[in-house]
Design a protein around this motif. Structure first.
Motif, short mmCIF file in Angstrom:
data_model
loop_
_atom_site.label_atom_id
_atom_site.label_comp_id
_atom_site.label_asym_id
_atom_site.label_seq_id
_atom_site.Cartn_x
_atom_site.Cartn_y
_atom_site.Cartn_z
N UNK A 1 -0.34 -48.06 24.67
CA UNK A 1 -0.31 -49.49 24.40
C UNK A 1 -1.71 -50.09 24.42
N UNK A 2 -2.64 -49.41 25.08
CA UNK A 2 -3.98 -49.95 25.10
C UNK A 2 -4.82 -49.46 23.92
N UNK A 3 -4.30 -48.49 23.17
CA UNK A 3 -5.10 -47.87 22.11
C UNK A 3 -5.07 -48.75 20.88
N UNK A 4 -5.65 -49.91 20.99
CA UNK A 4 -5.55 -50.83 19.87
C UNK A 4 -6.62 -50.58 18.84
N UNK A 5 -7.76 -50.05 19.26
CA UNK A 5 -8.81 -49.75 18.30
C UNK A 5 -8.60 -48.34 17.77
N UNK A 6 -9.36 -47.98 16.74
CA UNK A 6 -9.14 -46.66 16.14
C UNK A 6 -9.72 -45.55 17.01
N UNK A 7 -10.86 -45.80 17.64
CA UNK A 7 -11.56 -44.70 18.29
C UNK A 7 -11.36 -44.63 19.80
N UNK A 8 -10.91 -45.70 20.41
CA UNK A 8 -10.79 -45.68 21.87
C UNK A 8 -9.95 -46.81 22.41
N UNK A 9 -10.01 -46.93 23.70
CA UNK A 9 -9.12 -47.81 24.43
C UNK A 9 -9.77 -49.17 24.68
N UNK A 10 -9.83 -49.99 23.65
CA UNK A 10 -10.43 -51.32 23.77
C UNK A 10 -9.93 -52.15 22.60
N UNK A 11 -10.26 -53.43 22.60
CA UNK A 11 -9.78 -54.31 21.53
C UNK A 11 -10.37 -53.87 20.18
N UNK A 12 -9.58 -53.98 19.16
CA UNK A 12 -10.00 -53.57 17.82
C UNK A 12 -11.22 -54.38 17.36
N UNK A 13 -11.39 -55.56 17.91
CA UNK A 13 -12.53 -56.42 17.56
C UNK A 13 -13.88 -55.73 17.78
N UNK A 14 -13.90 -54.73 18.63
CA UNK A 14 -15.18 -54.08 18.96
C UNK A 14 -15.68 -53.20 17.81
N UNK A 15 -14.78 -52.76 16.96
CA UNK A 15 -15.20 -51.78 15.95
C UNK A 15 -15.84 -52.46 14.75
N UNK A 16 -17.08 -52.06 14.46
CA UNK A 16 -17.82 -52.62 13.32
C UNK A 16 -18.02 -51.51 12.29
N UNK A 17 -19.09 -51.58 11.50
CA UNK A 17 -19.26 -50.61 10.42
C UNK A 17 -19.47 -49.20 10.96
N UNK A 18 -19.05 -48.20 10.20
CA UNK A 18 -19.17 -46.81 10.63
C UNK A 18 -18.44 -46.64 11.95
N UNK B 1 -15.75 -59.86 21.97
CA UNK B 1 -15.48 -61.28 21.74
C UNK B 1 -15.64 -61.67 20.27
N UNK B 2 -16.01 -60.73 19.41
CA UNK B 2 -16.14 -61.04 17.98
C UNK B 2 -14.78 -61.40 17.41
N UNK B 3 -14.73 -62.42 16.55
CA UNK B 3 -13.44 -62.73 15.94
C UNK B 3 -13.01 -61.57 15.04
N UNK B 4 -11.73 -61.39 14.92
CA UNK B 4 -11.24 -60.32 14.05
C UNK B 4 -10.33 -60.93 13.00
N UNK B 5 -10.87 -61.01 11.79
CA UNK B 5 -10.08 -61.63 10.73
C UNK B 5 -9.65 -60.57 9.74
N UNK B 6 -9.09 -60.99 8.63
CA UNK B 6 -8.66 -60.05 7.60
C UNK B 6 -7.17 -60.19 7.36
N UNK B 7 -6.77 -59.64 6.23
CA UNK B 7 -5.37 -59.65 5.86
C UNK B 7 -4.75 -58.39 6.45
N UNK B 8 -3.71 -58.55 7.25
CA UNK B 8 -3.10 -57.39 7.92
C UNK B 8 -1.70 -57.16 7.41
#
Ligand SMILES: [Cu+2]
Length: 435
Positions: A47-64, A71-78
């Motif tokens: 349930x914590x595996x919200x990001x692709x690479x690890x156990x943190x909010x998906x907002x953390x993942x940027x390019x590459x 705390x970065x906003x996470x927008x986009x069409x989902x």
């Protein structure tokens, strides 16, 4: 129009199943993913595996595989399509660019990107992510666009680009990643891209909240993040809580002048990066790379690179934020060490306005004439400030109008060739944004 159609077609290709079957159904962003019930003995791990690479909010993942603050906003069409979560973002800028003086010029061009991402869980402990990022920039032609003090790459395969920014490749990223959870806050991952972004530098500039609204490329691009399109990348990493350690092998040569194709991969260069997000507001990284033969026109030259950066982001109000990045990069070659520094910041007080600014200082040996020949290193600087006003068209599409003004600082040795010591530049732009 041809551009928009081409980009839309490419997007449709990638995200076809989800978009075709479920056009209007966008999900609110799962800040926390849905808990699952099949995790006896590993409670909470999935349930914590919200990001692709690890156990943190998906907002953390940027390019590459880079990180930005949680705390970065996470927008986009989902969209949900069976077990896949698909996300689509797009920005298309129509830009009019003017750069002052004999080394300047003017040009109208289209820039921007379209990004589609799909993510699903595999087995009890695995996550797979596929990502495609496309750019309309090859349509601007092989000369790129005028930007005083910019250097790096060649746009026509014959002459190095000086005082111009190269167009990015149609395929900026086509990548896949697999992460495996060892324990609740520990994961291992592999990432492969053709093209892809190796583990070097901060997130690429078009993904940094602190400057992503500006259509300019940083003059520190080839100090900090120019490896973001590498034709062949394999990265392996280990994540423990707020720490990430990763190593890449990648093709050191920058993309060639054929910006519509995908080049043969090669893994001849190495990068390593350590990242630490000490709180939700911060993302820090330090990285190193040994890059083989980056320049097509100087195939015998290898460079050693270092970078360190800090990103600080605070959200406020309704959809607002303030984000700042400070970054340093060093290039070491047979010609010596060259340092570049960038400080950039953007404030979005609300969804209507974004104000952005960047200050840079670069030691470059490619600005003396003749263009691109390695001359004595000179230190140059640039400050630019701009704003964009967005108008919401639909819940996900907006139209924006913006502008920026830049002032460049050139030393005495270059004053004559630039026509003055503080040549200026300006851009006006309109944009469509999907997020
Ligand atoms: Cu680039």
């Amino acid at each position: 129009m041809r551009l928009l159609l081409a980009t839309a077609a490419a997007a449709a290709l990638f995200a076809a199943p989800a978009l075709a079957q479920d056009p209007g159904h966008d999900m609110p962003m799962p800040a926390q993913p849905q808990p699952t019930s099949d995790m006896a003995g590993m409670s909470g791990m999935r349930s914590m595996m919200s990001a692709a690479l690890g156990d943190y909010a998906i907002n953390r993942e940027a390019s590459g595989t880079s990180w930005q603050p949680d705390a970065s906003p996470h927008a986009g069409l989902h969209l949900m399509q069976g077990p896949w979560m698909v996300m689509v973002h797009a920005t298309i800028d129509g830009v009019y660019d003017w750069q002052q003086g004999p080394r300047g010029g003017d040009k109208a061009f289209v820039s921007g990107m379209l990004m589609a991402m799909a993510k699903r869980e595999v087995g009890d402990r695995g996550t797979v992510q596929l990502r495609a990022m496309l750019s309309p920039e090859p349509f601007m032609g092989k000369s790129g666009f005028p930007e005083l003090l910019q250097t790096g790459e060649t746009a026509n395969g014959v002459t190095p680009l000086v005082d111009r920014q190269h167009p990015h490749d149609l395929f900026m990223e086509l990548s896949g990643a697999y992460a495996y959870r060892l324990a609740r806050q520990d994961s291992l991952f592999v990432y492969a891209g053709l093209p892809g972004e190796p583990a070097f530098g901060p997130p690429a500039f078009m993904h940094r909240l602190s400057i992503m609204d500006s259509p300019e490329a940083p003059i520190t691009h080839h100090w900090l993040d120019s490896t973001h399109i590498s034709m062949g990348v394999v990265t392996a990493g280990y994540i423990h809580r707020n720490w990430k350690l990763e190593v890449s092998r990648f093709r050191g040569r920058e993309p060639d002048q054929h910006r519509f194709d995908i080049e043969a991969p090669k893994l001849d260069s190495t990068a390593a990066r350590i990242s630490w997000n000490p709180s939700a507001n911060w993302a820090l990284q330090a990285s190193w790379a040994d890059q083989k033969s980056p320049e097509q026109l100087e195939p015998d030259e290898n460079i050693r690179r270092w970078s360190a950066s800090a990103i600080y982001t605070v959200p406020f109000g309704h959809g607002g934020y303030w984000s700042t990045t400070a970054a340093w990069g060093r290039r070491t070659s047979a010609h010596g060490d060259l340092d570049g520094y960038a400080l950039e910041s953007a404030v979005r007080p609300n969804l209507d306005w974004t104000i952005f600014a960047r200050a840079e200082r670069v030691a470059s040996d490619e600005l003396a004439l003749p263009p691109g020949a390695h001359g004595p290193a000179v230190t140059v600087g640039k400050v630019s400030v701009g704003a964009v006003r967005d108008f919401s068209l639909t819940p996900h599409w907006s139209f924006g109008v913006g502008g920026l003004y830049a002032i460049n600082f050139v030393p005495g040795a270059l004053r004559a060739s630039y026509g003055r010591s503080e040549p200026q530049g300006a851009m006006g732009f309109v944009r469509f944004k999907l997020d």
